[in-house]
Design a protein around this motif. Structure first.
Motif, PDB file in Angstrom:
ATOM      1  N   VAL A   1      14.767   8.519  13.148  1.00 34.82           N
ATOM      2  CA  VAL A   1      15.760   8.650  12.357  1.00 34.82           C
ATOM      3  C   VAL A   1      15.393   9.711  11.327  1.00 34.82           C
ATOM      4  N   MET A   2      13.966   9.494  10.532  1.00 35.89           N
ATOM      5  CA  MET A   2      13.387  10.584   9.792  1.00 35.89           C
ATOM      6  C   MET A   2      13.443  12.014  10.271  1.00 35.89           C
ATOM      7  N   HIS A   3      12.822  11.905  11.558  1.00 36.22           N
ATOM      8  CA  HIS A   3      12.781  12.982  12.274  1.00 36.22           C
ATOM      9  C   HIS A   3      14.171  13.985  12.274  1.00 36.22           C
ATOM     10  N   SER A   4      15.056  13.201  12.831  1.00 35.97           N
ATOM     11  CA  SER A   4      16.349  13.780  12.876  1.00 35.97           C
ATOM     12  C   SER A   4      17.134  14.321  11.461  1.00 35.97           C
ATOM     13  N   SER A   5      16.859  13.195  10.343  1.00 36.14           N
ATOM     14  CA  SER A   5      17.376  13.645   9.218  1.00 36.14           C
ATOM     15  C   SER A   5      16.617  15.056   8.743  1.00 36.14           C
ATOM     16  N   PHE A   6      15.198  15.351   8.977  1.00 34.68           N
ATOM     17  CA  PHE A   6      14.736  16.217   8.505  1.00 34.68           C
ATOM     18  C   PHE A   6      15.194  17.702   9.371  1.00 34.68           C
ATOM     19  N   GLN A   7      15.531  17.405  10.697  1.00 32.24           N
ATOM     20  CA  GLN A   7      16.122  18.459  11.461  1.00 32.24           C
ATOM     21  C   GLN A   7      17.376  18.915  10.851  1.00 32.24           C
TER      22      GLN A   7
ATOM     23  N   LEU B   1      19.700   3.741  15.432  1.00 27.71           N
ATOM     24  CA  LEU B   1      20.289   2.620  14.548  1.00 27.71           C
ATOM     25  C   LEU B   1      21.273   1.853  15.154  1.00 27.71           C
ATOM     26  N   GLU B   2      21.565   2.002  16.503  1.00 25.62           N
ATOM     27  CA  GLU B   2      22.432   1.152  17.272  1.00 25.62           C
ATOM     28  C   GLU B   2      24.041   1.231  16.472  1.00 25.62           C
ATOM     29  N   VAL B   3      24.522   2.247  16.144  1.00 24.25           N
ATOM     30  CA  VAL B   3      25.780   2.357  15.446  1.00 24.25           C
ATOM     31  C   VAL B   3      26.886   2.593  16.400  1.00 24.25           C
ATOM     32  N   GLY B   4      27.829   2.045  16.634  1.00 23.01           N
ATOM     33  CA  GLY B   4      28.946   2.128  17.548  1.00 23.01           C
ATOM     34  C   GLY B   4      28.921   1.808  19.021  1.00 23.01           C
ATOM     35  N   GLY B   5      28.152   0.802  19.328  1.00 23.60           N
ATOM     36  CA  GLY B   5      27.811   0.244  20.643  1.00 23.60           C
ATOM     37  C   GLY B   5      26.662   1.085  21.372  1.00 23.60           C
ATOM     38  N   LEU B   6      26.018   1.823  20.706  1.00 23.09           N
ATOM     39  CA  LEU B   6      24.845   2.577  21.143  1.00 23.09           C
ATOM     40  C   LEU B   6      23.704   1.688  21.067  1.00 23.09           C
TER      41      LEU B   6
ATOM     42  N   ASN C   1      21.786  15.729  16.185  1.00 24.61           N
ATOM     43  CA  ASN C   1      20.922  14.758  15.351  1.00 24.61           C
ATOM     44  C   ASN C   1      21.595  13.755  14.858  1.00 24.61           C
ATOM     45  N   ILE C   2      22.820  13.902  14.475  1.00 26.09           N
ATOM     46  CA  ILE C   2      23.703  12.612  14.085  1.00 26.09           C
ATOM     47  C   ILE C   2      23.608  11.596  15.019  1.00 26.09           C
ATOM     48  N   PHE C   3      23.928  12.194  16.274  1.00 24.82           N
ATOM     49  CA  PHE C   3      24.087  11.407  17.425  1.00 24.82           C
ATOM     50  C   PHE C   3      22.619  10.326  17.744  1.00 24.82           C
ATOM     51  N   ILE C   4      21.545  11.055  17.698  1.00 26.37           N
ATOM     52  CA  ILE C   4      20.327  10.436  17.581  1.00 26.37           C
ATOM     53  C   ILE C   4      20.073   9.513  16.554  1.00 26.37           C
ATOM     54  N   ILE C   5      20.429   9.855  15.225  1.00 28.37           N
ATOM     55  CA  ILE C   5      20.563   8.935  14.341  1.00 28.37           C
ATOM     56  C   ILE C   5      21.343   7.505  14.661  1.00 28.37           C
ATOM     57  N   CYS C   6      22.537   7.497  15.173  1.00 29.78           N
ATOM     58  CA  CYS C   6      23.284   6.743  15.645  1.00 29.78           C
ATOM     59  C   CYS C   6      22.756   5.904  16.630  1.00 29.78           C
ATOM     60  N   PHE C   7      22.116   6.554  17.445  1.00 34.26           N
ATOM     61  CA  PHE C   7      21.494   5.949  18.782  1.00 34.26           C
ATOM     62  C   PHE C   7      20.265   4.898  18.377  1.00 34.26           C
TER      63      PHE C   7
ATOM     64  N   SER D   1      10.794   5.974  23.206  1.00 39.67           N
ATOM     65  CA  SER D   1      10.282   6.995  22.030  1.00 39.67           C
ATOM     66  C   SER D   1       8.545   6.615  22.191  1.00 39.67           C
ATOM     67  N   TRP D   2       8.113   7.681  21.971  1.00 40.22           N
ATOM     68  CA  TRP D   2       6.577   7.840  22.061  1.00 40.22           C
ATOM     69  C   TRP D   2       6.093   6.990  20.872  1.00 40.22           C
ATOM     70  N   TRP D   3       6.780   7.002  19.831  1.00 43.07           N
ATOM     71  CA  TRP D   3       6.453   6.336  18.410  1.00 43.07           C
ATOM     72  C   TRP D   3       6.677   4.593  18.864  1.00 43.07           C
ATOM     73  N   SER D   4       7.413   4.428  19.743  1.00 43.60           N
ATOM     74  CA  SER D   4       7.424   2.890  19.850  1.00 43.60           C
ATOM     75  C   SER D   4       6.137   2.194  20.168  1.00 43.60           C
ATOM     76  N   GLU D   5       5.322   2.895  20.830  1.00 42.18           N
ATOM     77  CA  GLU D   5       4.143   2.309  21.083  1.00 42.18           C
ATOM     78  C   GLU D   5       2.777   2.822  20.018  1.00 42.18           C
ATOM     79  N   ASN D   6       2.890   3.954  19.532  1.00 43.30           N
ATOM     80  CA  ASN D   6       2.012   4.668  18.873  1.00 43.30           C
ATOM     81  C   ASN D   6       2.277   5.003  17.447  1.00 43.30           C
ATOM     82  N   GLY D   7       3.177   4.161  16.887  1.00 40.86           N
ATOM     83  CA  GLY D   7       3.443   4.514  15.474  1.00 40.86           C
ATOM     84  C   GLY D   7       2.565   4.075  14.686  1.00 40.86           C
ATOM     85  N   PRO D   8       2.684   4.360  13.152  1.00 37.61           N
ATOM     86  CA  PRO D   8       1.721   4.152  12.372  1.00 37.61           C
ATOM     87  C   PRO D   8       1.179   2.841  12.199  1.00 37.61           C
ATOM     88  N   GLY D   9      -0.026   2.350  12.321  1.00 40.37           N
ATOM     89  CA  GLY D   9      -0.287   1.007  12.421  1.00 40.37           C
ATOM     90  C   GLY D   9      -0.139   0.068  13.613  1.00 40.37           C
ATOM     91  N   CYS D  10       0.391   0.495  14.666  1.00 39.60           N
ATOM     92  CA  CYS D  10       0.755  -0.261  15.757  1.00 39.60           C
ATOM     93  C   CYS D  10      -0.582  -0.481  16.475  1.00 39.60           C
TER      94      CYS D  10
END
Length: 188
Positions: free
Chosen positions: A129-135, A66-71, A58-64, A87-96
């Motif tokens: 990032v919120m999903h991964s933080s919750f996990q 947030l584009e940390v370290g060349g990701l 999940n830390i990797f997913i957060i870094c991915f 991510s499914w959320w890229s097209e179907n997020g809240p208010g999109c």
């Protein structure tokens, strides 16, 4: 339940690496629950070790995202370079608001369309990032609980005297009563 929810959204986005990780996580959580119910400390230890791996993932997913370290969140790393899905959320997020423009004039792309997304209340990467933080939070609570349960189970195993049960007497205790008193009937 949180892992199942995450699995559903990763399936909707065709994110194959997270799908496999979530599937393995669900299996290990079931194994940990089975170990707790059946008093199997080894299964719980496997779950505790897995939580460390799960936190790292999940830390990797957060870094991915947030584009940390060349990701880069636009890379095809999570789809194993099989598809260009995100991510499914890229097209179907809240208010999109999703707008499609067909590409009928270009040869070979007649069935394809260009998708643009505008007006999102929250960018999809922050949702991921919120999903991964919750996990991570759930995994840390699970790790502490697993350590506690393992310590309770092993403490109970150490106090049990498999031959004499819970007797406070030594293992090879000699009865102080004569044998004829042991077999004497009692009347109420």
């Amino acid at each position: 339940l949180a892992a199942l929810e995450r699995q559903v959204f990763d399936f909707l986005g065709y994110q194959w690496a997270p799908i496999l990780a979530n599937f393995l996580h669900i299996i290990i959580v079931i194994l940990g629950l089975f170990g707790t119910i059946q008093y199997r400390p080894r299964y719980i230890v496997v779950y505790a070790i897995w939580t460390a791996v799960w936190v790292t993932w999940n830390i990797f997913i957060i870094c991915f995202y947030l584009e940390v370290g060349g990701l880069s969140k636009d890379s095809e790393l999570l789809t194993f370079n099989i598809s260009r899905h995100q991510s499914w959320w890229s097209e179907n997020g809240p208010g999109c608001v999703r707008k499609e423009a067909s590409m009928s004039g270009i040869k070979g792309l007649d069935n394809h369309s260009y998708v643009s997304v505008i007006g999102c209340a929250l960018e999809y990467r922050y949702i991921e990032v919120m999903h991964s933080s919750f996990q991570i939070l759930i995994a840390l609570v699970g790790f502490v609980y697993a350590c506690y349960v393992v310590s309770v189970f092993t403490e109970e195993e150490d106090s049990f005297d498999f031959i004499g049960g819970f007797d406070p007497f030594p293992l090879y205790h000699v009865n102080e009563k004569p044998t004829n008193l042991l077999f004497k009937q009692t009347y109420l």
